[in-house]
Design a protein around this motif. Structure first.
Motif, short mmCIF file in Angstrom:
data_model
loop_
_atom_site.label_atom_id
_atom_site.label_comp_id
_atom_site.label_asym_id
_atom_site.label_seq_id
_atom_site.Cartn_x
_atom_site.Cartn_y
_atom_site.Cartn_z
N LEU A 29 0.78 -1.24 0.00
CA LEU A 29 0.00 0.00 0.00
C LEU A 29 0.81 1.28 0.00
O LEU A 29 0.36 2.31 -0.50
N LYS A 30 1.99 1.20 0.59
CA LYS A 30 2.75 2.42 0.80
C LYS A 30 2.98 3.20 -0.49
O LYS A 30 2.93 4.43 -0.52
N THR A 31 3.18 2.48 -1.58
CA THR A 31 3.53 3.17 -2.84
C THR A 31 2.31 3.50 -3.69
O THR A 31 2.44 3.95 -4.83
N THR A 32 1.13 3.28 -3.17
CA THR A 32 -0.06 3.58 -3.98
C THR A 32 -0.39 5.07 -3.91
O THR A 32 0.01 5.76 -2.97
N SER A 33 -1.11 5.55 -4.92
CA SER A 33 -1.55 6.95 -4.87
C SER A 33 -2.91 7.07 -5.57
O SER A 33 -3.27 6.20 -6.39
N ALA A 34 -3.62 8.12 -5.21
CA ALA A 34 -4.95 8.31 -5.82
C ALA A 34 -4.76 9.05 -7.13
O ALA A 34 -3.99 9.99 -7.22
N GLN A 35 -5.46 8.62 -8.16
CA GLN A 35 -5.34 9.31 -9.45
C GLN A 35 -6.51 10.24 -9.71
O GLN A 35 -6.34 11.37 -10.07
N GLN A 36 -7.70 9.72 -9.54
CA GLN A 36 -8.88 10.57 -9.75
C GLN A 36 -10.09 9.97 -9.09
O GLN A 36 -10.09 8.80 -8.70
N MET A 37 -11.09 10.83 -8.98
CA MET A 37 -12.35 10.35 -8.41
C MET A 37 -13.45 10.90 -9.31
O MET A 37 -13.59 12.11 -9.46
N GLU A 38 -14.16 10.02 -9.95
CA GLU A 38 -15.18 10.47 -10.88
C GLU A 38 -16.34 9.50 -10.85
O GLU A 38 -16.13 8.28 -10.77
N ASN A 39 -17.54 10.02 -10.93
CA ASN A 39 -18.74 9.17 -10.95
C ASN A 39 -18.69 8.09 -9.87
O ASN A 39 -18.91 6.91 -10.15
N ASN A 40 -18.37 8.51 -8.68
CA ASN A 40 -18.32 7.55 -7.56
C ASN A 40 -17.34 6.42 -7.79
O ASN A 40 -17.56 5.29 -7.35
N CYS A 41 -16.28 6.69 -8.50
CA CYS A 41 -15.25 5.67 -8.71
C CYS A 41 -13.89 6.29 -8.38
O CYS A 41 -13.50 7.31 -8.95
N LEU A 42 -13.22 5.69 -7.43
CA LEU A 42 -11.91 6.20 -7.01
C LEU A 42 -10.83 5.37 -7.71
O LEU A 42 -10.80 4.15 -7.55
N VAL A 43 -9.99 6.05 -8.48
CA VAL A 43 -8.96 5.32 -9.23
C VAL A 43 -7.65 5.40 -8.45
O VAL A 43 -7.16 6.48 -8.13
N ILE A 44 -7.09 4.24 -8.15
CA ILE A 44 -5.87 4.17 -7.35
C ILE A 44 -4.75 3.60 -8.19
O ILE A 44 -4.92 2.56 -8.84
N HIS A 45 -3.63 4.27 -8.13
CA HIS A 45 -2.48 3.81 -8.89
C HIS A 45 -1.61 2.89 -8.02
O HIS A 45 -1.30 3.23 -6.88
N THR A 46 -1.25 1.72 -8.55
CA THR A 46 -0.42 0.79 -7.77
C THR A 46 0.93 0.59 -8.47
O THR A 46 1.06 0.89 -9.66
N ALA A 47 1.90 0.06 -7.71
CA ALA A 47 3.29 0.04 -8.20
C ALA A 47 3.52 -0.92 -9.37
O ALA A 47 4.28 -0.63 -10.27
N ASN A 48 2.87 -2.05 -9.34
CA ASN A 48 3.10 -3.03 -10.41
C ASN A 48 1.90 -3.96 -10.48
O ASN A 48 1.04 -3.94 -9.59
N PRO A 49 1.82 -4.77 -11.53
CA PRO A 49 0.64 -5.62 -11.68
C PRO A 49 0.40 -6.55 -10.49
O PRO A 49 -0.73 -6.82 -10.12
N PHE A 50 1.50 -7.00 -9.88
CA PHE A 50 1.32 -7.92 -8.76
C PHE A 50 0.69 -7.23 -7.57
O PHE A 50 -0.20 -7.75 -6.91
N ALA A 51 1.20 -6.00 -7.31
CA ALA A 51 0.62 -5.25 -6.19
C ALA A 51 -0.85 -4.99 -6.47
O ALA A 51 -1.72 -5.18 -5.61
N ARG A 52 -1.16 -4.62 -7.71
CA ARG A 52 -2.55 -4.34 -8.06
C ARG A 52 -3.42 -5.59 -7.84
O ARG A 52 -4.48 -5.55 -7.23
N ASN A 53 -2.91 -6.73 -8.34
CA ASN A 53 -3.74 -7.93 -8.25
C ASN A 53 -3.85 -8.46 -6.83
O ASN A 53 -4.88 -8.99 -6.42
N TRP A 54 -2.78 -8.27 -6.10
CA TRP A 54 -2.79 -8.69 -4.70
C TRP A 54 -3.82 -7.87 -3.92
O TRP A 54 -4.66 -8.40 -3.19
#
Ligand SMILES: Nc1ncnc2c1ncn2[C@@H]1O[C@H](COP(=O)(O)OP(=O)(O)OP(=O)(O)O)[C@@H](O)[C@H]1O
Length: 462
Positions: A29-54
């Protein structure tokens, strides 16, 4: 109150840091960041595909809960990674380790008609490995998928935890939908059926509830063992079952035990559940476990040396979910650490569960109470004090591992807790264990102690 996505995410991270173990937080989680929030959807950026999928697999619900807690309303969480991976969409069957996302649903829809659950795009026949442990269940599922309502009605799939019942059941659904996309294929958990029933009673919409379920062409009901002891749900399910069966519609049920071992099940339901085919699934043998890992790796485009496949398959013997979890951990670990994919690299992070000897609930309560210095009455009580509810959740988890008691029966051992509380505790501890080595060690020690006490109490005859 308007809040920027960045500020919101900072608050979310602050809370998650308190809730999760340090290694989990730092790794994922430490390296994640918020990208945008639109239409009740919060987009979070993750470091790599594994972190995202985990995160998608294990923490999406925790994250969504914290966000909802801060905002006061639910939002969908969308996890992304940088260039090269944006083409994946959540729920896309091509996405490595993806899971279908079920959007958070506002309370207000509860008075509408029940909605069938989505099917996991990965649970299809071609991804299911057939071995001697599941051959009959697979053949019967395929027969039902090809000619629903004919040969085996109902089809009753039963077997232990994580052995592929849901996979097969949903594969039937996918198969039917491929052949006739408009077909009314309903996949529900027994829990959802019960909840739909309760909300229909509350909203005076029983007619809608009945019409909805009795309109299914194929009704797939998972975890039917949870119908035990629920008189009113049994009554309603009985009528749904009869209507569908008489109309030649296919019913498929999955359970962790056969109908005749389900306690507090009405006799008439027990006989109906047994009147088609009962197909059981056993734990897979070594070759099948290796074939499952191999297939999984092929689908996910991961190159795995045979020695690694063999090593993982030898360590995890009784639950395919755990087997897959071990593979995910190994892949995530080598990706993050930069080590080669070899047995030597992955063995330190693959700690197969201690073989849990079956024992009594007393032994478990006693061991947990002594280890955490919490009185047994408190484990059985309702105190929400942190150390007590933590010890209680651990005891519930261990009881699931070390006994054959059903979730409702475990709830009874803890002073009459609901089975959903037990299920929540077991899932929570199981998930935390995967990423928290200290907790994993503690649980191993506890299991060892429980095994030892059990052996001392019941020494095997020479
Ligand atoms: N024969 C198999 N081939 C490939 N994957 C399998 C097989 N059996 C199980 N799996 C995988 O193992 C995981 C657990 O399977 P599933 O959820 O269907 O188990 P279950 O028996 O329904 O468990 P539970 O009792 O906990 O509901 C899934 O990811 C599933 O795809």
């Amino acid at each position: 109150m308007e809040i920027s996505p960045e500020k919101l995410w900072t608050q979310v991270l602050e809370r998650l840091q308190l809730q999760l173990s340090r290694p989990t937080f730092e790794t994922w989680l430490k390296t994640t960041s918020a990208q945008q929030m639109e239409n009740n959807c919060l987009v979070i950026h993750t470091a790599n595909p594994f972190a995202r999928n985990w995160l998608q697999k294990y923490y999406i619900k925790t994250i969504a809960d914290v966000v909802q807690d801060i905002l006061g309303y639910p939002v969908d969480i969308y996890l992304t990674v940088t260039a090269g991976e944006e083409n994946y969409t959540i729920g896309d069957s091509n996405m490595p380790w993806s899971f279908p996302i079920i959007p958070n649903t506002p309370e207000t829809v509860s008075n509408q008609l029940p909605k069938p659950s989505k099917l996991n795009p990965k649970y299809i026949f071609s991804r299911f490995v057939v071995g001697s442990n599941n051959r009959m269940a697979h053949a019967a599922s395929l027969a039902v998928a090809e000619s629903p309502g004919r040969e085996f009605n109902p089809l009753f799939l039963c077997g232990g935890v994580g052995l592929g019942k849901t996979h097969l059941m949903q594969a039937i659904g996918h198969f039917r939908l491929e052949n006739s996309p408009e077909a009314k294929i309903f996949y529900v958990s027994t829990e959802q059926f019960t909840n739909d029933l309760i909300s229909a009673i509350r909203n005076d919409s029983m007619q809608g509830f009945r019409e909805h379920y009795r309109d299914a062409e194929v009704l797939l009901v998972d975890d039917i063992q949870f119908i035990e002891g629920k008189e009113y749900t049994q009554e309603e399910f009985f009528h749904t079952f009869n209507t569908l069966h008489e109309a030649g519609k296919q019913i498929v049920l999955a359970s962790d035990r056969p109908p005749n071992q389900m306690t507090s099940l009405q006799e008439r339901l027990c006989s109906r559940f047994s009147m088609g085919l009962i197909a059981d699934i056993q734990p897979p043998d070594l070759e099948t476990r290796m074939a499952i890992l191999q297939k999984k790796a092929e689908y996910e485009n991961i190159r795995l040396p045979r020695s690694v496949i063999e090593y993982i398959a030898t360590q995890y013997t009784s639950n395919i979910r755990e087997l897959e979890g071990a593979l995910i951990r190994a892949v995530a670990y080598v990706s993050i650490s930069g080590l080669p994919m070899t047995v030597e690299s992955i063995c330190p992070i693959l700690n197969p569960p201690v073989q849990a000897i079956k024992t009594s609930s007393e032994v478990i309560l006693d061991t947990v109470a002594k280890t955490f210095n919490v009185p047994i009455e408190d484990l059985k009580g309702n105190s929400r004090r942190r150390e007590i509810s933590w010890s209680r959740q651990i005891a519930m988890y261990l009881m699931r591992q070390h006994t054959d008691l059903s979730l409702p029966r475990i709830g009874e051992e803890f002073g009459g807790k609901d089975h959903t509380t037990v299920m929540y505790s077991c899932d929570k501890i199981a998930q935390m264990r995967e990423t928290d080595p200290a907790l994993d060690r503690k649980l191993r020690q506890l299991s060892d102690r429980i095994n030892l006490t059990t052996k001392t109490q019941n020494p095997t005859p020479p």
